[in-house]
Each structure stands twice: as C-alpha cells, then as structure tokens.
Design an enzyme around this catalytic site. Structure first.
Site, PDB file in Angstrom:
ATOM      1  N   TYR A  57     -40.317  -4.495 -38.975  1.00  0.00           N
ATOM      2  CA  TYR A  57     -40.977  -5.792 -38.798  1.00  0.00           C
ATOM      3  C   TYR A  57     -42.169  -5.880 -39.743  1.00  0.00           C
ATOM      4  CZ  TYR A  57     -38.169  -5.940 -34.492  1.00  0.00           C
ATOM      5  OH  TYR A  57     -37.130  -5.910 -33.588  1.00  0.00           O
ATOM      6  N   HIS A 125     -32.424   1.528 -34.813  1.00  0.00           N
ATOM      7  CA  HIS A 125     -32.387   0.053 -34.878  1.00  0.00           C
ATOM      8  C   HIS A 125     -30.958  -0.468 -35.058  1.00  0.00           C
ATOM      9  CE1 HIS A 125     -35.353  -3.382 -36.070  1.00  0.00           C
ATOM     10  NE2 HIS A 125     -34.368  -3.854 -35.356  1.00  0.00           N
ATOM     11  N   SER A 204     -34.197 -11.183 -27.864  1.00  0.00           N
ATOM     12  CA  SER A 204     -33.965 -12.623 -28.042  1.00  0.00           C
ATOM     13  C   SER A 204     -33.496 -13.268 -26.731  1.00  0.00           C
ATOM     14  CB  SER A 204     -32.963 -12.899 -29.178  1.00  0.00           C
ATOM     15  OG  SER A 204     -33.417 -12.372 -30.405  1.00  0.00           O
ATOM     16  N   PRO A 205     -34.207 -13.005 -25.629  1.00  0.00           N
ATOM     17  CA  PRO A 205     -33.762 -13.509 -24.326  1.00  0.00           C
ATOM     18  C   PRO A 205     -33.880 -15.030 -24.211  1.00  0.00           C
ATOM     19  CG  PRO A 205     -35.943 -12.559 -24.125  1.00  0.00           C
ATOM     20  CD  PRO A 205     -35.477 -12.247 -25.520  1.00  0.00           C
ATOM     21  N   GLY A 207     -32.960 -16.904 -26.703  1.00  0.00           N
ATOM     22  CA  GLY A 207     -32.085 -17.418 -27.771  1.00  0.00           C
ATOM     23  C   GLY A 207     -32.889 -17.803 -29.002  1.00  0.00           C
ATOM     24  N   ARG A 208     -33.839 -16.927 -29.386  1.00  0.00           N
ATOM     25  CA  ARG A 208     -34.725 -17.179 -30.543  1.00  0.00           C
ATOM     26  C   ARG A 208     -35.403 -18.544 -30.390  1.00  0.00           C
ATOM     27  NH1 ARG A 208     -33.544 -12.979 -34.224  1.00  0.00           N
ATOM     28  NH2 ARG A 208     -31.441 -12.159 -34.090  1.00  0.00           N
ATOM     29  N   PHE A 210     -34.235 -21.249 -28.773  1.00  0.00           N
ATOM     30  CA  PHE A 210     -33.347 -22.402 -28.549  1.00  0.00           C
ATOM     31  C   PHE A 210     -33.192 -22.747 -27.068  1.00  0.00           C
ATOM     32  CE2 PHE A 210     -29.271 -24.613 -28.179  1.00  0.00           C
ATOM     33  CZ  PHE A 210     -29.448 -25.616 -29.123  1.00  0.00           C
TER      34      PHE A 210
END
Ligand SMILES: NC(=O)c1ccc[n+]([C@@H]2O[C@H](COP(=O)([O-])OP(=O)(O)OC[C@H]3O[C@@H](n4cnc5c(N)ncnc54)[C@H](OP(=O)(O)O)[C@@H]3O)[C@@H](O)[C@H]2O)c1
Length: 329
Positions: A57, A125, A204-205, A207-208, A210
């Site tokens: 990151y 990763h 990403s819980p 959904g990034r 969304f």
C-alpha cells in the site's frame, strides 16, 4: 466495541477492524498525513483494535503512516500487514515474490516502518505460483519462532493452499473479499476454514464503497483510482448493480440504520469467526461503520436480505483480467 476471535488461534480483535489501504493508496490521492494520523488514533479511541495494512500500500507509505500513528498506542492494537510482491521503480507491482529470503527481508523492513518489534498477523498477500506454499509457511514459522511475527495469514488463497500451509504452520486467518456482492468464499472456503479453525477477515466489505449507496453510474473516480479498472465499476455494470443497492437501502430504512451498516452487520451475522475491515478516510463514516457492530439482524431480516440477493444478478468481474489470475489460487 465487541471483540471477536479469529478462528481457534486466540487472536482477539475488535468485531470491526479498520482497513487502512485507502488512506494512502488505491482510491485517489493519499490523505493529508496529519489528518490520517488523527483518523487512526481516533479509531483506537472508539474501540477499534485491528488495523490492516500491507507493504504494497503505497508501496511502503501506508505502513510508515501506521508506524507513526500507532507507535504510542502499540500495546492496545493488533497490526496486520502483508508480504509477497516485487515492485518496479515507479512503485508498481511487477509480480509476486514469496521466496523465503524475501519474506524475511520484507518482515524486517515492515518492522522498521511500523516502528514495532513484532507483527501481530503476517499475511501472504497473493499466492506465489513459483514458490511452494510449504516453503512460505516454513519461512513465516521461523519468524514466529524468533518472536518477530505472532500469527500467519493468507489472502485470497484457495482451500488446497490453505490446507498445505496450515500443515506446516497453523494459519490464523484468511483475508479475502467477502461481502453482499461477493459471496464465493461461502462455497469455496468456508467449510475448510471451519474445519481447521481459521478466521476470515473480510476485505472490501462495503464493495469498495458501492454497497453504501453513495456511488452510482454518474459517479466519476479520480485518475489513479483503482475502481476505474474494475469491470464491476464500469458504468453499465454500476447501472445494473444499482438494483442491489436499492434493496439494501430499503432494508436499511426499515431498520433505521444505514446501508453501510446493513452490509457490515450482514457479514458479522454469517459466522462468529468473521471480522470485516471496512476502510474510510472520514471520521464520521468510521463511527457509522463501528455502529454496525451493534446492529442486530433478526432471522427475518436475514431471510429478507437473502431473498433480495437472490433476486439480483451482480454484473462485472471484481478484478481486471490481469489481476484476476492472482486470486483464488
Ligand atoms: N487482501 C487484499 O488483497 C485486499 C484487497 C483490497 C482491500 N484490502 C483491505 O481491506 C480494506 C477495506 O477494503 P476497501 O477499502 O477496498 O473497501 P471497502 O471497505 O469495501 O470500501 C471502502 C470505500 O468505501 C467508502 N466508505 C467507507 N465507509 C463508508 C460509509 N459508511 N458510507 C459511504 N462510503 C463509505 C470509502 O470512502 P471514504 O474514504 O470517502 O469514506 C472507500 O472509498 C482495505 O483498506 C485493505 O486494508 C485487502
């Protein structure tokens, strides 16, 4: 906040962790450093004890940020980081590398950046097709023996890989994408995780972003935002996938909570050994997300969500083709 244990390992973390990637990387420019430090320390004050970062990151910048922000609070927090890539001169990922000597070098460098003498949870990763997973597990086992690492994790690994790794060095957690719009882990790995006593950290819980209802087909992402490359975020896919967001919104309204809270509470309701790590750059959203730990979904709510999900077909892959090959190995 309530705590959860990741599988049988005894590693206890806040029921909702903080995914720190977006503070430095992936979704547009990095946050102002002082603001980011305030956010990280504010998370600890609000009961978050589980912080997720990675060498990749930035690369490196996110670990350095966590090192500075969390060093004074080190005893109160569990820090998870990840190894397993090579980087080119511009910081782009040029391939996987989990050779044992590289794993060791990354651990030493991460310890320095994180300003700590131990990494609580060290994940591979991405599975490296060129290095037997037993060798990777052996390298982490050695680091654990030396006290530099406390727990071993994998990310986006398939059931066979998990088994082979676990036979050499018990795996504490698998970190994989898991959310209302990506449920494949349920059929692919849940039974293995349950059998072996391994926790799932759901990345990403939201959904990034969304699933929170704040993104639609007209939303434009800045240059450098990873979502520009994700087929699931192509405008036509966003338009089609809005149906799911609307259903989540209806359930949220009925429960007088937010869509983000439904998305997180649903994950928590699936298994007691799952911990979501939503990411945000905003304190008010951090508070909202933490609030999901107190949202109770009744069997009726869960049935209604299940029926809503069954009625919608999510469009678009979750990774661009060149990165898709690296998941579920
Ligand atoms: N192992 C892996 O390969 C892998 C891959 C991806 C991610 N991860 C980890 O998982 C963490 C979380 O995943 P993620 O950041 O990709 O996705 P996410 O948590 O599903 O969503 C993050 C996005 O949602 C927005 N957001 C957060 N809370 C919100 C709320 N309450 N209402 C509206 N919008 C909200 C954020 O924007 P704002 O900042 O504007 O709030 C951000 O753009 C990462 O930080 C990283 O640590 C791991």
């Amino acid at each position: 906040m309530q705590k959860r244990k990741l599988g049988n390992s005894g590693l206890e973390v806040s029921a909702i962790g903080l995914g720190c990637m977006g503070l430095s990387f992936a979704y547009g420019p990095a946050m102002d450093r002082q603001e980011a430090i305030k956010l990280l320390r504010g998370a600890v004050v609000r009961g978050v004890t589980f912080f997720d970062t990675a060498e990749a990151y930035g690369p490196y910048k996110n670990e350095e940020l966590l090192g500075e922000a969390l060093a004074p609070l080190r005893q109160q927090v569990v820090i998870a980081t990840k190894f397993g890539f090579e980087f080119d001169d511009k910081g782009g990922q040029s391939g996987t590398n989990s050779r044992p000597e590289h794993v060791r070098d990354v651990a030493e460098a991460s310890l320095k950046r994180l300003k700590t003498d131990h990494i609580d949870l060290f994940y591979q990763h991405r599975v490296d097709p060129n290095v037997p997973i037993e060798d990777v597990a052996g390298a982490v086992k050695e680091l654990i023996r030396e006290g530099k690492v406390r727990h071993f994790g994998l990310s986006e690994a398939g059931a066979q890989t998990i088994r082979k790794a676990h036979a050499v060095q018990p795996v504490t957690a698998l970190q994989s994408e898991y959310s209302l719009w990506w449920r494949e882990p349920e059929t692919k790995v849940f039974s293995t995780l349950e059998e072996l006593g391994i926790g799932l950290v759901s990345y990403s819980p939201l959904g990034r972003g969304f699933l929170t209802g704040t993104i639609n087909e007209d939303t434009s992402f800045g240059s450098g935002d990873f979502r520009n490359l994700v087929p699931r975020f192509a405008p036509e896919a966003r338009k089609a996938n809005q149906a799911l967001v609307e259903l989540i919104g209806q359930i949220a309204a009925r429960k007088s909570v937010t869509s983000a809270q439904i998305a997180l509470a649903w994950i928590l309701a699936q298994k007691p050994w799952i911990v979501p790590i939503p990411g945000t750059t905003k304190l008010h959203r951090l508070e909202e997300n933490i609030g999901a730990a107190s949202v109770e979904l009744t069997p009726d709510d869960l049935r209604q969500i299940e029926a809503s999900l069954a009625a919608v077909e999510v469009k678009g892959d979750r990774y661009p083709p060149e990165l898709q090959a690296r998941v579920d190995r």
